[in-house]
Design an enzyme around this catalytic site. Structure first.
Site, PDB file in Angstrom:
ATOM      1  N   GLN A 270       0.832  -1.197   0.000  1.00 44.85           N
ATOM      2  CA  GLN A 270       0.000   0.000   0.000  1.00 44.85           C
ATOM      3  C   GLN A 270       0.868   1.250   0.000  1.00 44.85           C
ATOM      4  O   GLN A 270       2.053   1.203   0.333  1.00 44.85           O
ATOM      5  CB  GLN A 270      -0.941  -0.018   1.198  1.00 44.85           C
ATOM      6  CG  GLN A 270      -1.881  -1.226   1.156  1.00 44.85           C
ATOM      7  CD  GLN A 270      -2.906  -1.237   2.261  1.00 44.85           C
ATOM      8  OE1 GLN A 270      -3.404  -0.199   2.666  1.00 44.85           O
ATOM      9  NE2 GLN A 270      -3.231  -2.421   2.752  1.00 44.85           N
ATOM     10  N   LYS A 286       1.886   7.462   6.549  1.00 46.46           N
ATOM     11  CA  LYS A 286       0.788   6.605   6.118  1.00 46.46           C
ATOM     12  C   LYS A 286      -0.490   7.422   6.174  1.00 46.46           C
ATOM     13  O   LYS A 286      -0.908   7.848   7.251  1.00 46.46           O
ATOM     14  CB  LYS A 286       0.676   5.364   7.001  1.00 46.46           C
ATOM     15  CG  LYS A 286       1.819   4.379   6.812  1.00 46.46           C
ATOM     16  CD  LYS A 286       1.561   3.065   7.526  1.00 46.46           C
ATOM     17  CE  LYS A 286       2.691   2.081   7.273  1.00 46.46           C
ATOM     18  NZ  LYS A 286       2.450   0.777   7.928  1.00 46.46           N
ATOM     19  N   ALA A 390       6.017   8.186  11.203  1.00 46.10           N
ATOM     20  CA  ALA A 390       6.895   7.352  12.027  1.00 46.10           C
ATOM     21  C   ALA A 390       8.342   7.752  11.775  1.00 46.10           C
ATOM     22  O   ALA A 390       8.799   7.770  10.620  1.00 46.10           O
ATOM     23  CB  ALA A 390       6.702   5.875  11.689  1.00 46.10           C
ATOM     24  N   PHE A 392      12.176   7.782  11.214  1.00 44.27           N
ATOM     25  CA  PHE A 392      13.071   6.811  10.593  1.00 44.27           C
ATOM     26  C   PHE A 392      14.086   6.283  11.609  1.00 44.27           C
ATOM     27  O   PHE A 392      14.540   7.008  12.494  1.00 44.27           O
ATOM     28  CB  PHE A 392      13.832   7.457   9.431  1.00 44.27           C
ATOM     29  CG  PHE A 392      13.198   7.208   8.091  1.00 44.27           C
ATOM     30  CD1 PHE A 392      11.845   7.026   7.969  1.00 44.27           C
ATOM     31  CD2 PHE A 392      13.966   7.175   6.938  1.00 44.27           C
ATOM     32  CE1 PHE A 392      11.248   6.805   6.734  1.00 44.27           C
ATOM     33  CE2 PHE A 392      13.395   6.955   5.692  1.00 44.27           C
ATOM     34  CZ  PHE A 392      12.037   6.761   5.587  1.00 44.27           C
ATOM     35  N   LEU A 393      14.439   5.020  11.444  1.00 41.14           N
ATOM     36  CA  LEU A 393      15.585   4.452  12.151  1.00 41.14           C
ATOM     37  C   LEU A 393      16.856   4.883  11.425  1.00 41.14           C
ATOM     38  O   LEU A 393      16.796   5.407  10.303  1.00 41.14           O
ATOM     39  CB  LEU A 393      15.470   2.932  12.186  1.00 41.14           C
ATOM     40  CG  LEU A 393      14.327   2.368  13.040  1.00 41.14           C
ATOM     41  CD1 LEU A 393      14.214   0.860  12.844  1.00 41.14           C
ATOM     42  CD2 LEU A 393      14.540   2.688  14.517  1.00 41.14           C
ATOM     43  N   ASP A 459      -0.642  -9.488  10.741  1.00 43.58           N
ATOM     44  CA  ASP A 459       0.294  -9.282   9.630  1.00 43.58           C
ATOM     45  C   ASP A 459       1.728  -9.127  10.133  1.00 43.58           C
ATOM     46  O   ASP A 459       2.348  -8.087   9.939  1.00 43.58           O
ATOM     47  CB  ASP A 459      -0.136  -8.040   8.837  1.00 43.58           C
ATOM     48  CG  ASP A 459       0.693  -7.841   7.580  1.00 43.58           C
ATOM     49  OD1 ASP A 459       1.054  -8.840   6.951  1.00 43.58           O
ATOM     50  OD2 ASP A 459       0.975  -6.686   7.237  1.00 43.58           O
ATOM     51  N   GLU A 464      12.804  -7.421  12.472  1.00 43.08           N
ATOM     52  CA  GLU A 464      14.174  -6.962  12.255  1.00 43.08           C
ATOM     53  C   GLU A 464      14.906  -6.783  13.575  1.00 43.08           C
ATOM     54  O   GLU A 464      14.291  -6.529  14.623  1.00 43.08           O
ATOM     55  CB  GLU A 464      14.184  -5.631  11.484  1.00 43.08           C
ATOM     56  CG  GLU A 464      13.659  -5.739  10.064  1.00 43.08           C
ATOM     57  CD  GLU A 464      13.779  -4.433   9.296  1.00 43.08           C
ATOM     58  OE1 GLU A 464      14.547  -3.546   9.743  1.00 43.08           O
ATOM     59  OE2 GLU A 464      13.108  -4.284   8.266  1.00 43.08           O
ATOM     60  N   ASP A 479       5.957  -1.646  11.429  1.00 44.79           N
ATOM     61  CA  ASP A 479       4.836  -1.881  10.515  1.00 44.79           C
ATOM     62  C   ASP A 479       3.631  -2.479  11.240  1.00 44.79           C
ATOM     63  O   ASP A 479       3.347  -3.674  11.132  1.00 44.79           O
ATOM     64  CB  ASP A 479       5.281  -2.799   9.372  1.00 44.79           C
ATOM     65  CG  ASP A 479       4.384  -2.657   8.145  1.00 44.79           C
ATOM     66  OD1 ASP A 479       3.514  -1.768   8.153  1.00 44.79           O
ATOM     67  OD2 ASP A 479       4.555  -3.442   7.195  1.00 44.79           O
TER      68      ASP A 479
END
Length: 590
Positions: A270, A286, A390, A392-393, A459, A464, A479
């Site tokens: 998406q 998002k 969100a 970022f890492l 889902d 990680e 996510d």
């Protein structure tokens, strides 16, 4: 004689054929030239508009850059020219912006025309609609007013959230951190970040007086932007510490920082957008696809469900209430689709999908596997849209992450079932497989299972970890957009890892029991925590109540495990010092 006639005829045919080819080539070149001229026409109009506004500005330069400086991007220059043209003709819609929207709609229902009289009419109608309440806006405004009142009462009265964080279970200490336990070495690694050296204009752009410099002239950690301070704080055991003030400041940045560029994120099913900020931070956006009240249709498969922006926001707060601290900071933001997406993007694939709906709302749909079409377009009111951002890492070039397949991954097929769905002893096999045969990895999977069940998230196909820490580290909960889809249904299959393995950390077990008590009720704590977000209310009451119900189900599963196998075999004591990966052979022989 006949031979000469035939030869002459053939020669004439060849000449005519060559002339015809030349004619075709000329037509092709003329068509290409016209196409190029049509493409360049808006830019020439833009320059003319900018020049006319500069000439009428009283002699001062209205440029946003110095004479010797190139514009930062064509999108920014276009936005400035549009603003100048709008200032030059007050009360008129920007012709260039209207043409762009019309050109990129590719839809017959775009009702913009080039006639100035119709433009004036549309402008008047849009202003009238802006003054009138949108359908459902009264209800939305009432919810916002209620949220504001609840936020005020939470500040003025006693705070359950504050009392929770004062509880001894939320004050346990980490082991001593060595250089191997921190993601970055402040002195050596940080220089690889952009402008992390002596130039500090990135910290407080446009406010030189507030910039901080160390006595040596080098940048101090306090002068770094909040996104970088968040990255510096990541260690082997947590993404961020419990009472780190940087997280609150970073959440404010996600809401308030100027968006300088936007691009579509590749991969995924998406649409997601990567937004860059003025302080060089980045976040994943998002957009809103469903209202708070909509549930996932019962006939939808989990892999075709919508990703919800409010689920990402709520997941961050739930992760923090559970004291996992494994979800990157997420905040809700109301974004202007025209100024903060269309006008700053360099992604032409995204830009071309903007159009004006029959209701004169700005819409776009981007490119992705699911729901990226005119029928599933994201539309503003008229150009405002909610979304989650969100943080970022760290960049993968600086902090590599390893992606692991979830042992309890679903089949993502309409008919097939995964192995764990048909084998009740599946966990025994997992417990003999690295990295689940030792250390805390299996226990971290149980934490993630509980986290997903409370949200109703089916889902979770991969997870990680940071590569630097090997297998001796936490799982990053990324996510979470498919959570909070159904408040009326508890998906027990999400709990299968817990029912099969019957393992849990003692710290998790005790916190779950604490959150089941009336004074620390999970739904009340989540409601209070979510009031801090700009888009509150984030979850409707049925979703909050569903978390309390699901928490009781988790505790029931654990109680059955303890009754069947005994407390020491089920509950792993992690409160008497952090268990290392060599603490024991993990649960393999039970």
């Amino acid at each position: 004689m006949p031979y000469r006639v035939v030869a002459s005829a053939l020669g004439l045919k060849m000449i005519l054929f060559r002339k015809f080819r030349v004619l075709i080539l000329m037509v092709f070149l003329v068509a290409c030239t016209m196409h190029i001229m049509i493409d360049l026409l808006p830019k020439l109009e833009k320059r003319a508009a900018g020049a006319s506004s500069s000439a009428g500005g009283g002699g001062g330069c209205s440029c946003a850059h110095t004479p010797g400086e190139e514009p930062r991007s064509w999108a920014k220059q276009r936005a400035r020219a549009a603003a100048a043209a709008a200032a030059a003709e007050p009360g008129w819609p920007n012709k260039h912006s209207l043409r762009l929207l019309q050109d990129f709609s590719n839809e017959p229902n775009s009702n913009l025309t080039s006639h100035s009289r119709e433009k004036v009419t549309e402008k008047a109608e849009s202003e009238k609609r802006a003054r009138q309440p949108q359908p459902g806006s009264e209800k939305r405004g009432l919810m916002r007013d209620t949220a504001s009142g609840q936020r005020l009462r939470a500040v003025q009265g006693s705070s359950r959230l504050k009392a929770l964080y004062e509880h001894p279970l939320y004050k346990t200490d980490l082991p001593h951190l060595s250089e191997d336990d921190t993601l970055f070495n402040l002195n050596n690694d940080i220089r690889f970040y952009p402008k992390a050296g002596g130039q500090q204009e990135w910290h407080n752009e446009g406010n030189v007086e507030e910039e901080e410099y160390s006595p040596t002239g080098e940048a101090t950690a306090e002068s770094y932007p909040n996104w970088l301070r968040f990255h510096i704080g990541i260690n082997r055991y947590e993404l961020y510490s419990r009472h780190n003030p940087v997280i609150g400041a970073l959440l404010k940045d996600l809401v308030s920082q100027k968006i300088t560029s936007v691009a579509m994120k590749s991969g995924g099913t998406q649409l997601k957008l990567i937004m860059s900020f003025q302080n060089y931070g980045q976040a994943l956006f998002k957009p809103m696809k469903q209202t708070r009240e909509q549930e996932t249709p019962p006939d939808f498969f989990y892999f075709s469900d919508f990703e919800r922006h409010n689920a990402e926001i709520a997941a961050f707060h739930l992760d923090r209430v559970l004291d996992f601290r494994r979800v990157p900071p997420v905040a809700g933001r109301l974004v202007n689709m025209t100024r903060e997406i269309r006008d700053v993007t360099r992604d032409k694939k995204l830009w071309r999908t903007f159009f004006v709906s029959p209701a004169n709302n700005i819409c776009f749909y981007g490119e992705c596997s699911y729901y990226c079409s005119t029928e599933h377009a994201l539309c503003g009111k008229p150009d405002q849209i909610e979304g989650s951002l969100a943080a970022f890492l760290p960049d993968l070039a600086l902090a590599k992450r390893k992606t692991w397949r979830n042992p309890w991954r679903r089949s993502y097929h309409k008919r097939k079932k995964a192995e764990w769905e048909v084998d009740p002893d599946y966990c025994d096999e997992v417990k003999q497989t690295p990295p689940y045969d030792r250390g805390t990895r299996l226990l971290d999977i149980m934490d993630m299972t509980i986290f997903d069940f409370l949200m109703g998230n089916m889902d979770r196909h991969h997870y990680e970890t940071f590569e630097k820490f090997g297998n001796e580290t936490f799982i990053i909960h990324l996510d979470n957009g498919r959570g909070f889809g159904k408040h009326s249904h508890d998906e027990m299959s999400i709990l299968v890892p817990l029912t099969q393995c019957c393992r849990v950390k003692r710290s998790t077990y005790l916190r779950l029991q604490l959150l089941a008590k009336e004074e620390f009720k999970l739904s009340s704590l989540m409601e209070e925590s979510l009031l801090q977000d700009q888009l509150a209310p984030i979850l409707i009451q049925p979703h909050l109540e569903a978390m309390d119900r699901r928490l009781r189900l988790v505790l029931k599963v654990l109680a059955d495990c303890v009754e069947k196998e005994g407390f020491p075999s089920v509950v792993e004591n992690d409160l008497d010092g952090q268990p290392s990966s060599h603490h024991h052979q993990a649960h393999g022989g039970r």
